[in-house]
Every structure is written in structure tokens, then in C-alpha cells.
Design a protein around this motif. Sequence first.
Motif, PDB file in Angstrom:
ATOM      1  N   ALA A  69       0.827  -1.208   0.000  1.00 38.32           N
ATOM      2  CA  ALA A  69       0.000   0.000   0.000  1.00 38.32           C
ATOM      3  C   ALA A  69       0.863   1.260   0.000  1.00 38.32           C
ATOM      4  O   ALA A  69       0.369   2.352  -0.286  1.00 38.32           O
ATOM      5  CB  ALA A  69      -0.924   0.003   1.205  1.00 38.32           C
ATOM      6  N   VAL A  70       2.110   1.114   0.346  1.00 38.05           N
ATOM      7  CA  VAL A  70       2.999   2.278   0.303  1.00 38.05           C
ATOM      8  C   VAL A  70       3.442   2.479  -1.137  1.00 38.05           C
ATOM      9  O   VAL A  70       4.507   2.052  -1.540  1.00 38.05           O
ATOM     10  CB  VAL A  70       4.217   2.092   1.232  1.00 38.05           C
ATOM     11  CG1 VAL A  70       5.121   3.325   1.191  1.00 38.05           C
ATOM     12  CG2 VAL A  70       3.772   1.839   2.647  1.00 38.05           C
ATOM     13  N   GLN A  71       2.572   3.097  -1.908  1.00 34.04           N
ATOM     14  CA  GLN A  71       2.891   3.349  -3.305  1.00 34.04           C
ATOM     15  C   GLN A  71       3.383   4.776  -3.429  1.00 34.04           C
ATOM     16  O   GLN A  71       2.819   5.704  -2.849  1.00 34.04           O
ATOM     17  CB  GLN A  71       1.660   3.113  -4.177  1.00 34.04           C
ATOM     18  CG  GLN A  71       1.197   1.669  -4.081  1.00 34.04           C
ATOM     19  CD  GLN A  71       0.029   1.368  -4.979  1.00 34.04           C
ATOM     20  OE1 GLN A  71      -0.470   2.246  -5.684  1.00 34.04           O
ATOM     21  NE2 GLN A  71      -0.417   0.124  -4.962  1.00 34.04           N
ATOM     22  N   MET A  72       4.425   4.934  -4.197  1.00 36.49           N
ATOM     23  CA  MET A  72       5.093   6.232  -4.233  1.00 36.49           C
ATOM     24  C   MET A  72       4.136   7.352  -4.648  1.00 36.49           C
ATOM     25  O   MET A  72       4.178   8.445  -4.083  1.00 36.49           O
ATOM     26  CB  MET A  72       6.308   6.163  -5.155  1.00 36.49           C
ATOM     27  CG  MET A  72       7.351   5.148  -4.689  1.00 36.49           C
ATOM     28  SD  MET A  72       7.899   5.422  -2.985  1.00 36.49           S
ATOM     29  CE  MET A  72       9.346   6.462  -3.244  1.00 36.49           C
ATOM     30  N   ARG A  73       3.279   7.084  -5.600  1.00 37.33           N
ATOM     31  CA  ARG A  73       2.317   8.113  -6.018  1.00 37.33           C
ATOM     32  C   ARG A  73       1.370   8.446  -4.866  1.00 37.33           C
ATOM     33  O   ARG A  73       1.015   9.606  -4.636  1.00 37.33           O
ATOM     34  CB  ARG A  73       1.526   7.632  -7.237  1.00 37.33           C
ATOM     35  CG  ARG A  73       2.347   7.578  -8.525  1.00 37.33           C
ATOM     36  CD  ARG A  73       1.560   6.913  -9.644  1.00 37.33           C
ATOM     37  NE  ARG A  73       2.293   6.795 -10.902  1.00 37.33           N
ATOM     38  CZ  ARG A  73       3.160   5.834 -11.177  1.00 37.33           C
ATOM     39  NH1 ARG A  73       3.419   4.897 -10.280  1.00 37.33           N
ATOM     40  NH2 ARG A  73       3.791   5.795 -12.335  1.00 37.33           N
TER      41      ARG A  73
ATOM     42  N   GLU B  68       1.210  15.677  -0.057  1.00 36.75           N
ATOM     43  CA  GLU B  68       1.055  16.907  -0.838  1.00 36.75           C
ATOM     44  C   GLU B  68       2.382  17.427  -1.368  1.00 36.75           C
ATOM     45  O   GLU B  68       2.696  18.615  -1.258  1.00 36.75           O
ATOM     46  CB  GLU B  68       0.326  17.984  -0.023  1.00 36.75           C
ATOM     47  CG  GLU B  68      -1.078  17.536   0.353  1.00 36.75           C
ATOM     48  CD  GLU B  68      -1.888  18.646   1.001  1.00 36.75           C
ATOM     49  OE1 GLU B  68      -1.528  18.984   2.136  1.00 36.75           O
ATOM     50  OE2 GLU B  68      -2.849  19.136   0.384  1.00 36.75           O
ATOM     51  N   VAL B  69       3.132  16.506  -1.956  1.00 34.36           N
ATOM     52  CA  VAL B  69       4.334  16.900  -2.696  1.00 34.36           C
ATOM     53  C   VAL B  69       4.266  16.202  -4.059  1.00 34.36           C
ATOM     54  O   VAL B  69       3.509  15.253  -4.229  1.00 34.36           O
ATOM     55  CB  VAL B  69       5.628  16.473  -1.973  1.00 34.36           C
ATOM     56  CG1 VAL B  69       5.734  17.123  -0.608  1.00 34.36           C
ATOM     57  CG2 VAL B  69       5.713  14.962  -1.855  1.00 34.36           C
ATOM     58  N   ALA B  70       5.060  16.698  -4.993  1.00 32.11           N
ATOM     59  CA  ALA B  70       5.091  16.045  -6.301  1.00 32.11           C
ATOM     60  C   ALA B  70       5.948  14.790  -6.212  1.00 32.11           C
ATOM     61  O   ALA B  70       6.791  14.653  -5.317  1.00 32.11           O
ATOM     62  CB  ALA B  70       5.655  16.989  -7.339  1.00 32.11           C
ATOM     63  N   LEU B  71       5.699  13.887  -7.136  1.00 33.15           N
ATOM     64  CA  LEU B  71       6.439  12.624  -7.144  1.00 33.15           C
ATOM     65  C   LEU B  71       7.944  12.874  -7.200  1.00 33.15           C
ATOM     66  O   LEU B  71       8.727  12.245  -6.476  1.00 33.15           O
ATOM     67  CB  LEU B  71       5.979  11.803  -8.354  1.00 33.15           C
ATOM     68  CG  LEU B  71       6.416  10.357  -8.429  1.00 33.15           C
ATOM     69  CD1 LEU B  71       6.079   9.602  -7.168  1.00 33.15           C
ATOM     70  CD2 LEU B  71       5.784   9.687  -9.640  1.00 33.15           C
ATOM     71  N   GLY B  72       8.328  13.818  -8.050  1.00 30.03           N
ATOM     72  CA  GLY B  72       9.745  14.131  -8.180  1.00 30.03           C
ATOM     73  C   GLY B  72      10.338  14.622  -6.862  1.00 30.03           C
ATOM     74  O   GLY B  72      11.483  14.309  -6.523  1.00 30.03           O
ATOM     75  N   THR B  73       9.559  15.373  -6.121  1.00 23.57           N
ATOM     76  CA  THR B  73      10.024  15.873  -4.828  1.00 23.57           C
ATOM     77  C   THR B  73      10.220  14.727  -3.844  1.00 23.57           C
ATOM     78  O   THR B  73      11.216  14.673  -3.117  1.00 23.57           O
ATOM     79  CB  THR B  73       8.999  16.870  -4.256  1.00 23.57           C
ATOM     80  OG1 THR B  73       8.759  17.883  -5.232  1.00 23.57           O
ATOM     81  CG2 THR B  73       9.508  17.489  -2.984  1.00 23.57           C
ATOM     82  N   LEU B  74       9.271  13.821  -3.858  1.00 23.51           N
ATOM     83  CA  LEU B  74       9.410  12.639  -2.992  1.00 23.51           C
ATOM     84  C   LEU B  74      10.738  11.938  -3.271  1.00 23.51           C
ATOM     85  O   LEU B  74      11.488  11.626  -2.347  1.00 23.51           O
ATOM     86  CB  LEU B  74       8.235  11.692  -3.256  1.00 23.51           C
ATOM     87  CG  LEU B  74       8.284  10.328  -2.573  1.00 23.51           C
ATOM     88  CD1 LEU B  74       8.550  10.445  -1.086  1.00 23.51           C
ATOM     89  CD2 LEU B  74       6.985   9.583  -2.822  1.00 23.51           C
ATOM     90  N   TYR B  75      11.046  11.756  -4.536  1.00 24.95           N
ATOM     91  CA  TYR B  75      12.292  11.077  -4.901  1.00 24.95           C
ATOM     92  C   TYR B  75      13.518  11.924  -4.583  1.00 24.95           C
ATOM     93  O   TYR B  75      14.617  11.403  -4.437  1.00 24.95           O
ATOM     94  CB  TYR B  75      12.275  10.668  -6.378  1.00 24.95           C
ATOM     95  CG  TYR B  75      11.616   9.329  -6.560  1.00 24.95           C
ATOM     96  CD1 TYR B  75      12.344   8.152  -6.379  1.00 24.95           C
ATOM     97  CD2 TYR B  75      10.267   9.212  -6.848  1.00 24.95           C
ATOM     98  CE1 TYR B  75      11.744   6.909  -6.511  1.00 24.95           C
ATOM     99  CE2 TYR B  75       9.658   7.984  -6.984  1.00 24.95           C
ATOM    100  CZ  TYR B  75      10.407   6.831  -6.816  1.00 24.95           C
ATOM    101  OH  TYR B  75       9.816   5.606  -6.930  1.00 24.95           O
TER     102      TYR B  75
END
Lengths: 205, 205
Positions: free
Chosen positions: A39-43, A50-57
Motif C-alpha cells: 500500500a505504500v505506493q510512491m504516487r 502533498e508533494v510532487a512525485l519528483g520531490t518525494l524522490y
Amino acid sequence: MSTTNSLTVEELGSAAQRDRRKRILDATYELASDGGFDAVQMRAVADRAEVALGTLYRYFPSKIHLLVSALAREFDRNEAMLKEMGPIPGGTAAERVIYIMKRTTRGLQGDPKLTEALTRAFMFADSSVAAEIHTVGMSLTTMLTHAMHSGQPTEHTEPTAEDIAIARVIGDVWLSALMAWVTGRSTAAETGAHLETAVGLLLRD
Amino acid sequence: MSTTNSLTVEELGSAAQRDRRKRILDATYELASDGGFDAVQMRAVADRAEVALGTLYRYFPSKIHLLVSALAREFDRNEAMLKEMGPIPGGTAAERVIYIMKRTTRGLQGDPKLTEALTRAFMFADSSVAAEIHTVGMSLTTMLTHAMHSGQPTEHTEPTAEDIAIARVIGDVWLSALMAWVTGRSTAAETGAHLETAVGLLLRD
DNA sequence: GGTCAATCTAGAACGTGTTCCTATGATGGA
DNA sequence: TCCATCATAGGAACACGTTCTAGATTGACC
């Protein structure tokens, strides 16, 4: 790269960055607690934090880093709690160690999905996560050697090499047992019993 | 479902099916040995084994099953080799166990990528792979209890509950150490030393 | 040989981790 | 204040595990 902050030891960066980091770890924690590793999906983490995917990475270079970091934070909190707790009950080192292990294990088993997610991540980590893993390992070893000596005259001396070796072995057993439990290959009771046996074998005072 | 065969114990099925199964495991083995866990890509395995992707999934329901099955086959072979070897050298149980562990570990470390792939799979397995995992676990426990008693008067008696408990703990330590080595978090020497220490702690005759 | 069911092949399609790209802010120095 | 730099948002694109579909092949039985 430095304006008005540098308050916590947590991490460097601006207040906004620390806040993002916290939001991300919180989101990870919630998703993991809800649905486990899958369930811990990056998206989903990015959305919830509330951050963009790129920010998460940018903050965590992989799902594994993310989960192991969440685990490290949990261990830190656990360690802090233990420090506040005063001397550990138990007349022998074995009893105290078992007390601590059971307590920690019970905590983990109270949130099985979360534990599954964190343990999985821990097991799947490669050398790029070595630093985080090492943190967790040290935390565990410290906890155990502390338990061995808690309330004893030796309390404030450095743990011996043998203490550390024993702590590491117990840590290994614990990890394996946790793994078996998390993956549904053994029950909570079996996990506890195996752990207790191992501690008994290693700490026959 | 039976024409002219049923020769080996390996698996049920026609000769063609047994052959496919073997080709798949061989391909897995080669790819793993070459490039580790990541190189074992299902499409690549299917190509090399000359079966369709769907067929691969018909034989092994996931990449993890595939790798754990490959690991189980290796353990079987290893066990057979040990049986042919006669009594295990070493004057004490600890020495014999260490001998066996080092021998096995050395074998694994001789093919790091393969070991990485198999260990990873083992660690990542969930309850759907419990059967295969159990096979490997039993194999390891048997190997260790056998080593404890090899060449002793007790050789042909059943291992005691304590023997089995000790064997399991050693197995746990071994797995953790292997994991640390495989993921580049410790060196081969450290792995060996840690294992030796653990055996020393558990088997002080 | 003919038929039927099971199995196999080939490859499209889907989900999720990861990477990449572009536009839009934020920040700090001149 | 203006500019240069860097972080972020938003989302497309890609890789690989997994699933699914449609047609060919096989093998057992008549």
C-alpha cells in the motif's frame, strides 16, 4: 542553504524542507499502517504528503530508503521512550532482555501491517541504504546491552565485547523471527517462544 | 498424466515437463550467477529457457517462487554432497559446525551474484512460499544438528530439542550475516567472524 | 486417423517503481 | 530591484513483474 533555522538535529535544511520531510514520513507511516508494504505506493505517498512525485524522490531516493527511514524514526522514538522508563524490570540479564524484546515485539505486533512494511523494506535494502540500516542496528544493540546491565552495578560501564556479540546474535534471531512472523510463516506465540529460547541459550548467567 | 516415466522423485509430470522445469531453473541459475537478483528478469528467463512467458508463470507463480525453488535445489545438492563426505572434521561440536558453515559460506561467496539473488528472494518471500522456505530451513537445521553429532557416539540418535533450538539460532545468525554480506554491508571476513563468535557462544561444550 | 482437453507460444496490456522534462515559483546575492 | 540558481509541481515516459487473450501444438483415447 541556511536562513533562520537549524534547530533540530533531525536533518539540515529549511523549515519548509523539514516540514516536507515530516509530511512524507507521516504519509508513509499511515499508508504502511493501513495496508502494509504494497500500500505504500510512491504516487500515493506523494499525494498524501502533498508533494510532487519528483520531490518525494528528491527526499528519498527509493521506496526502500523511504521505509527504512520511517523505521529508523520509529526506533529513535522507541529508544527515547525506553530512556524515560527508568530501570528495566527483571532479576537477571536474560529476564531483562526478554522483557525488552517482548515489549518491543508486542508494540510491533500491535500494528502488523506497519511492521510488515518496515521489516520487508529492511530485508530488501542494499548497500545504498547501509547508513540507515546501521543506525537501526546500533539502536537495537544499544537497547539490548542496556537491558543486560540495567539496574546493575555495571550499569554505567561500557558493554564488553561479549555483551555486544550476544546482543548482535539476539538481534539476528529477532530479525529472523520477525521476518517469519511478518510473512505469515510463524505465529506471534512461536516468535516469542523462539526468541525466549535463544535468549536463554545465550544468557545463562 | 503418466505414460512411460515417473523415474525421479523431483516432480510429477511428463518428461517434457520435467525438462522444461529443469531448463527454467538452469536459466534462472545462470542469469542469477551472472547478474544477481535484478538480472533474473522473467522475460529473460523465459527466453533463455525457450519457453513462453505464460509457461514460465505456469511453472513458477512468481519470481520469488522461482528463485526460492532454485535455492532449494542448491540446498538439496549441497546436502547430497555432504552425505558423501563422511564424518565431519573437528573435535568439538562447535568446531564441526563452524567447519560446515564456513564450507557452505565459502561456496556461496564463490558466486556472489547468485548468492545475492537467492538470499534476496528468500528474504522477500511471503507466506505463499512458506513450503519452499520450510524445505530450506529444515535442510539447514538438519545439516547443523548432523554436524554437531557427526562422528560421535550420539551420531545416530535423534537430535534433542536443545540441539534443534541451537541449530535454529545459528541458522538465523547465518541468514543475517549472509544478508549483511550480500547487501554489501559487511565483508566476507566479518561475516565469518560473526558466525564463529555466535557458534562459540552457543556451543561452549 | 479424428476428437477433445490440456498445454504451449507469442505478444499485448496493465500496475507500480523510477526517471525525465518543462514550467513555475522561491531564495539569495549584485 | 533584478537576476541567477535551485526546488517544486505536474505529468509523461520507461522498465519490469504480472495477467490476459487468441491461436497453435501436443498427447490421450476412441
